[in-house]
Every structure is written in structure tokens, then in C-alpha cells.
Scaffold this motif. Structure first.
Motif, PDB file in Angstrom:
ATOM      1  N   ASP A   1       6.487   0.498  -5.318  1.00  0.00           N
ATOM      2  CA  ASP A   1       5.957   0.489  -6.677  1.00  0.00           C
ATOM      3  C   ASP A   1       5.651  -0.957  -7.057  1.00  0.00           C
ATOM      4  O   ASP A   1       6.565  -1.750  -7.284  1.00  0.00           O
ATOM      5  N   GLY A   2       4.376  -1.327  -7.105  1.00  0.00           N
ATOM      6  CA  GLY A   2       4.016  -2.708  -7.421  1.00  0.00           C
ATOM      7  C   GLY A   2       2.526  -2.932  -7.286  1.00  0.00           C
ATOM      8  O   GLY A   2       1.720  -2.036  -7.555  1.00  0.00           O
ATOM      9  N   PHE A   3       2.151  -4.117  -6.841  1.00  0.00           N
ATOM     10  CA  PHE A   3       0.735  -4.459  -6.724  1.00  0.00           C
ATOM     11  C   PHE A   3       0.554  -5.434  -5.573  1.00  0.00           C
ATOM     12  O   PHE A   3       1.487  -6.109  -5.140  1.00  0.00           O
ATOM     13  N   VAL A   4      -0.675  -5.513  -5.087  1.00  0.00           N
ATOM     14  CA  VAL A   4      -1.039  -6.497  -4.078  1.00  0.00           C
ATOM     15  C   VAL A   4      -2.422  -7.034  -4.436  1.00  0.00           C
ATOM     16  O   VAL A   4      -3.300  -6.287  -4.868  1.00  0.00           O
ATOM     17  N   ILE A   5      -2.594  -8.345  -4.277  1.00  0.00           N
ATOM     18  CA  ILE A   5      -3.852  -9.011  -4.634  1.00  0.00           C
ATOM     19  C   ILE A   5      -4.558  -9.439  -3.356  1.00  0.00           C
ATOM     20  O   ILE A   5      -3.960 -10.073  -2.488  1.00  0.00           O
ATOM     21  N   VAL A   6      -5.843  -9.098  -3.266  1.00  0.00           N
ATOM     22  CA  VAL A   6      -6.628  -9.457  -2.094  1.00  0.00           C
ATOM     23  C   VAL A   6      -7.876 -10.229  -2.523  1.00  0.00           C
ATOM     24  O   VAL A   6      -8.261 -10.232  -3.697  1.00  0.00           O
ATOM     25  N   GLN A   7      -8.488 -10.916  -1.553  1.00  0.00           N
ATOM     26  CA  GLN A   7      -9.725 -11.648  -1.794  1.00  0.00           C
ATOM     27  C   GLN A   7     -10.788 -11.158  -0.819  1.00  0.00           C
ATOM     28  O   GLN A   7     -10.488 -10.500   0.178  1.00  0.00           O
TER      29      GLN A   7
END
Length: 223
Positions: free
Chosen positions: A213-219
Motif C-alpha cells: 500500500d503506497g506509491f512509486v514515482i517513475v520518469q
């Protein structure tokens, strides 16, 4: 591209001198820091400053023996520099887009290469991913930050945040993965074959898997 007179160009690109927060963006690729005491920044990121500011490279024992030993055996991120004094400091990193995050007793893990600056009120530590796949991907080490204060991170172009839900894991390319919520503990998935080593694989043989349960940031560009 439009042509400008010198006066028009200066007017269009000159610094915005209105009152700002401690961390603020002059452009989406230049961070302005209104320094009143100190901060940590990626070494080599200073492009200009005014006032009385002193820069010192991160000392070997600056953050304790534990962090020193971790840095000795890693290539994670860049060395840090401490900026101390009073003045206005401008930071940038290879033209990458800058995002300012306000931590309010939050925890976030950021790829060491993608940290531009953070306030000294924030606690941080280097974390090692002990997977063979991580070593192969070149993304072994990351920085965990927590507490209160501002963090400036960089991305190639606009970042994308993916929400991770229980039972719905998210897979990412390690080279495109910038940050994630610290409560997530990514695992590495591998699909290594003879074709991969012969250059005939898909190019996506190693992925990071985020579950919970959370988030991940990508480019959009791999590093």
C-alpha cells in the motif's frame, strides 16, 4: 524560436525577486534556496549564489561511521556538499526537472542520483538492495528520508506517480524508478536468459516489483 532584443530577453528571463519560501523554483529546472543557516545539496549542483555562503564537501564522518562505511562500498548518488551562511543559492542538475516535496513526518525513499537538496532537519540513511538483480541493474543503493522539511528531487521530464494497492503489484524498470514510499520494500524480478546476454533479449530482463500500500514515482527516461 522567437528573436528578442537584449532588453526583451533580460525582461523575459530575469530572476523573480518576489518573496519566496526557503525552497522555490525560478524555473522548473532551477531551484532557488533562500538560505538562512545550512542545507545539504548534491555536489556540483550550485550554478550561482549571492550573499555570504560557504561550501564544504561532505566529511567522511559527517553523518557517523555507519553512513561512512556504506558510502565506502557503494557508488550511490553523488557526494553531498554542505552550504552554510545567509544568501540566495541557485541549484540545478543537468537540466533535469525539479520537484519540491514537503515532508510532514513522512518517509520516502529516493534514488541517490535523483536527490538535489534537502534541509538539515530531515533524517536520512543509505539503504542497500541486496539482490543480484539489483547489482546487474545498477540500482543497488537508495536514500531513505524522513521527518519534517523540504526535499528537492530531480527527474528527466515530468514524473509519473503510480499508486500501489494490496494485491495489485506494480512493476517498474530500475533505471526509470525515482522514488517510492518507504513502507514498500521492492523486490527484483528477473528474466535472464542466454538471449539477454547475447543482446537478443527484450531489454526488460530486470524489473522492480512493488507490492503493498503506497506509491512509486517513475520518469520517462532511463538512467
Amino acid at each position: 524560436m522567437s528573436d528578442y532584443t537584449v532588453r526583451e530577453f533580460i525582461q523575459k528571463t530575469k530572476r523573480d525577486t518576489r518573496d519566496k519560501d526557503a525552497f522555490d523554483l525560478q524555473t522548473d529546472r532551477i531551484l532557488e534556496v533562500n538560505l538562512t543557516s545550512s542545507l545539504w545539496a548534491k555536489i556540483g549542483s550550485m550554478i550561482s549564489y549571492t550573499g555570504d555562503i560557504k561550501f564544504t564537501r561532505e566529511g567522511v564522518f559527517e553523518h557517523g561511521v555507519s553512513k561512512m562505511l556504506k558510502k565506502s562500498f557503494t557508488s550511490e548518488g553523488e557526494d553531498l556538499m554542505k552550504a552554510e551562511g545567509r544568501g540566495t543559492l541557485f541549484l540545478a542538475d543537468d537540466g533535469k526537472k525539479i520537484t519540491i516535496l514537503e515532508l510532514e513526518n513522512d518517509q520516502i525513499t529516493i534514488n541517490g542520483n535523483d536527490i538535489l537538496a534537502f534541509e538539515p532537519t530531515i533524517e536520512w540513511d543509505i539503504k542497500l538492495m541486496r539482490k543480484l538483480a539489483g547489482a546487474m541493474s545498477g540500482g543497488l543503493f537508495n536514500i531513505e528520508l524522513e521527518g519534517y522539511g523540504k526535499v528537492a528531487m530531480t527527474t528527466h521530464y515530468e514524473p509519473l506517480t503510480l499508486i500501489v494497492e494490496p494485491g495489485k503489484p506494480v512493476m517498474t524498470d530500475p533505471g526509470a524508478t525515482v522514488a517510492w514510499s518507504t513502507n514498500l520494500k521492492p523486490e527484483f524480478r528477473t528474466d535472464v536468459s542466454v538471449k539477454t546476454f547475447l543482446g537478443r533479449g527484450s531489454g526488460e530482463s530486470i524489473q522492480m516489483e512493488f507490492e503493498g500500500d503506497g506509491f512509486v514515482i517513475v520518469q520517462s527516461k532511463e538512467e
